[in-house]
Design an enzyme around this catalytic site. Structure first.
Site, PDB file in Angstrom:
ATOM      1  N   ALA A   1      46.831 138.014 -26.614  1.00 13.30           N
ATOM      2  CA  ALA A   1      47.649 138.555 -26.265  1.00 13.30           C
ATOM      3  C   ALA A   1      48.413 136.867 -25.035  1.00 13.30           C
ATOM      4  CB  ALA A   1      47.676 139.887 -24.987  1.00 13.30           C
TER       5      ALA A   1
ATOM      6  N   PRO B   1      49.446 134.006 -22.376  1.00 12.98           N
ATOM      7  CA  PRO B   1      49.750 134.614 -21.557  1.00 12.98           C
ATOM      8  C   PRO B   1      50.910 135.161 -21.304  1.00 12.98           C
ATOM      9  CG  PRO B   1      51.119 132.015 -22.423  1.00 12.98           C
ATOM     10  CD  PRO B   1      50.067 132.492 -23.396  1.00 12.98           C
ATOM     11  N   GLY B   2      51.122 136.307 -22.590  1.00 17.81           N
ATOM     12  CA  GLY B   2      51.922 137.075 -22.525  1.00 17.81           C
ATOM     13  C   GLY B   2      53.236 138.049 -22.615  1.00 17.81           C
ATOM     14  N   GLY B   3      53.782 136.330 -24.010  1.00 18.40           N
ATOM     15  CA  GLY B   3      55.469 136.845 -23.652  1.00 18.40           C
ATOM     16  C   GLY B   3      55.677 137.051 -24.902  1.00 18.40           C
ATOM     17  N   LYS B   4      55.083 137.003 -25.299  1.00 20.77           N
ATOM     18  CA  LYS B   4      55.352 137.758 -26.940  1.00 20.77           C
ATOM     19  C   LYS B   4      54.911 139.386 -26.916  1.00 20.77           C
ATOM     20  CE  LYS B   4      54.678 133.717 -30.393  1.00 20.77           C
ATOM     21  NZ  LYS B   4      53.604 133.393 -29.287  1.00 20.77           N
TER      22      LYS B   4
ATOM     23  N   GLU C   1      43.533 140.187 -24.538  1.00 19.87           N
ATOM     24  CA  GLU C   1      43.041 139.436 -23.670  1.00 19.87           C
ATOM     25  C   GLU C   1      42.006 139.335 -23.669  1.00 19.87           C
ATOM     26  OE1 GLU C   1      43.139 135.103 -23.794  1.00 19.87           O
ATOM     27  OE2 GLU C   1      44.382 136.324 -24.545  1.00 19.87           O
TER      28      GLU C   1
ATOM     29  N   CYS D   1      51.115 128.781 -33.946  1.00 13.04           N
ATOM     30  CA  CYS D   1      52.130 127.525 -33.990  1.00 13.04           C
ATOM     31  C   CYS D   1      52.010 126.874 -33.988  1.00 13.04           C
ATOM     32  CB  CYS D   1      52.375 128.018 -31.788  1.00 13.04           C
ATOM     33  SG  CYS D   1      53.524 126.666 -31.898  1.00 13.04           S
TER      34      CYS D   1
ATOM     35  N   ASP E   1      48.485 136.857 -32.336  1.00 10.14           N
ATOM     36  CA  ASP E   1      49.713 135.567 -32.451  1.00 10.14           C
ATOM     37  C   ASP E   1      48.428 134.517 -32.152  1.00 10.14           C
ATOM     38  OD1 ASP E   1      50.560 133.049 -31.987  1.00 10.14           O
ATOM     39  OD2 ASP E   1      51.034 134.384 -29.118  1.00 10.14           O
TER      40      ASP E   1
END
Length: 453
Positions: free
Chosen positions: A265, A267-270, A289, A386, A333
């Protein structure tokens, strides 16, 4: 003695930190600008100097080697950073030559010896005596093959160019390589996400995003000027990242009480977008995380929600051991090379190597196996990177399909995205979705939805 403009001083400080301390320019530069309290014009100049120099470093190194008459490896690293910064001004910006040269010499005095400043002055005077277009021709002439030529022209390492070519060729898009490399060198606009239930696109005073129903785009300016962003109800997030999260949350109707897991997770955006989607539909999100500092960032990202989702600090590759068949939806991710986000993190192209791909692919496979184990029968997971590198994307999924056989199935991800965006994204005849900067204006996100039978 001429004084060095603060914008140039800050740009050099950030460039030095990127090289010496593996700092991230997109994190460090805003802090330096805020502390310096520069005018909007000077802040814009510092930003262009920093990112432009980092993006075009490969090309500038080719020019510096020709002008200096020696390989850049033989030049003191700090002095080389000064020369790169000067090259960006002389070769890519409308900056007065005397100002760029004089202030670069002054900068060299702060990081090198007196003899080094003379060297800087000599190299830069040599560069100014030759037209910009001629330097490009001379640099390209030094290339030994077409890949090296593209590497100099677009300032990408050759191994990345070859990886991009392979990924495009797999989709029958071989002719688009130049367009992709050009797109990597264009600064992206600021992309925002309005967290469902917390804010709306309409209140962000920005353009609606092209594809994401919860996305918006700013033409410029500081997003923190928006109250919703300051309050955490909206976030800065690439549209491709939004689509990756929405593909999982909207793949099918949510049954109240579903348990969701964001496996990697930080840094937490999604995680924030998934948490908002979960709260709207009665699902429960758990974020995981393994790195404590990044786990703390996740907690801060999720603090806007009441109650805030639980955050674990487990090794993601072991999550299936104690949580088998537990989750209805899982986002992976996966840690990757980040080659899909070179527009935003230009220094990443110079930091990564093929060895990183080999190391990460093993981790990615293990994370996918663990997630499949933790997924309930009938559940859905999204494998996301990504990076368009085949070894981090298609190859990982194909390995899992071969290992798990009939226990899993690939879900038609482009079809799912079409229901979210309201239009097709021209993703080709595949079960996965590979987004591209030059085609979609997003980071090069790879998304594959997988169902557990």
């Amino acid at each position: 003695m001429s004084a060095v403009q603060p914008a140039r001083r800050i740009a050099l400080d950030v460039i030095l930190a990127v090289r010496e301390s593996d700092a991230y320019a997109n994190l460090l530069l805003p802090v330096r600008l805020q502390r310096a309290k520069l005018s909007e014009a000077d802040a814009g100049l510092a930003t262009e100097l920093t990112y432009g120099t980092l993006r075009r470093q490969g090309y500038y190194d080719a020019v510096i080697a020709l002008a200096a008459g020696r390989p850049v490896e033989k030049i003191d690293p700090a002095i080389l950073d000064v020369l790169r910064l000067a090259c960006h001004q002389l070769l890519s910006m409308r900056v007065a030559q005397h100002a760029a040269v004089d202030e670069s010499v002054q900068l060299a005095k702060t990081v090198g010896s007196n003899s080094a400043t003379g060297f800087v002055n000599g190299v830069l005077r040599t560069i100014t005596r030759t037209p910009v277009s001629e330097w490009q021709d001379r640099a390209l002439a030094s290339a030994k093959n077409d890949d090296e030529r593209l590497g100099i022209l677009h300032s990408h390492p050759v191994w990345i160019i070859r990886a991009f070519r392979s990924a495009l060729a797999a989709e029958g898009r071989d002719s688009e390589l130049d367009d992709l490399l050009e797109a990597d060198n264009v600064a992206p606009r600021v992309s925002l996400v309005a967290l469902p239930g917390e804010s709306t696109v309409a209140e962000l005073d920005a353009y609606a995003a092209t594809y994401s129903p919860v996305g918006a785009v700013l033409d410029g300016g500081d997003p923190l000027q928006l109250e919703a962003v300051r309050a955490g109800r909206a976030r800065v997030q690439d549209e491709g990242s939004q689509l990756a999260a929405l593909a999982l949350s909207r793949v099918r109707p949510v049954v109240r009480g579903e348990r969701w897991l964001d496996l990697c997770a930080g840094p937490g955006g999604k995680a924030a977008l998934l948490a908002a989607e979960a709260a709207q539909s009665g699902a429960v999100l758990v974020a995981n995380e393994v790195v404590p500092a990044r786990a703390e960032l996740v907690r801060k990202a999720l603090a806007v929600f009441d109650p805030a989702p639980e955050v674990w600090e487990l090794d993601g590759t072991t999550v299936g051991d104690d949580h088998a068949d537990e989750f209805d939806r899982i986002l992976i991710d996966a840690p990757c090379t980040g080659l899909g986000a070179l527009r935003r993190r230009p220094e990443a192209r110079w930091r990564k190597s093929p060895r990183d791909v080999a190391h990460l692919s093993g981790l990615q496979s293990n994370l996918l196996d663990a997630a499949i184990t933790a997924l309930k029968p009938g559940g859905v997971l999204a494998y996301v990177t990504c990076s368009p590198h085949l070894a981090e994307s298609k190859v990982i999924v194909e390995g899992a399909v071969k290992k798990w056989g009939d226990a899993i199935e690939r879900i038609d991800t482009p079809a799912v995205l079409a229901t979210i965006t309201g239009e097709t994204l021209d993703l080709g005849d595949t079960k996965h979705a590979q987004l591209w900067p030059h085609r979609h204006g997003t980071d090069a996100m790879f998304i594959q939805l997988i169902g557990k039978v």
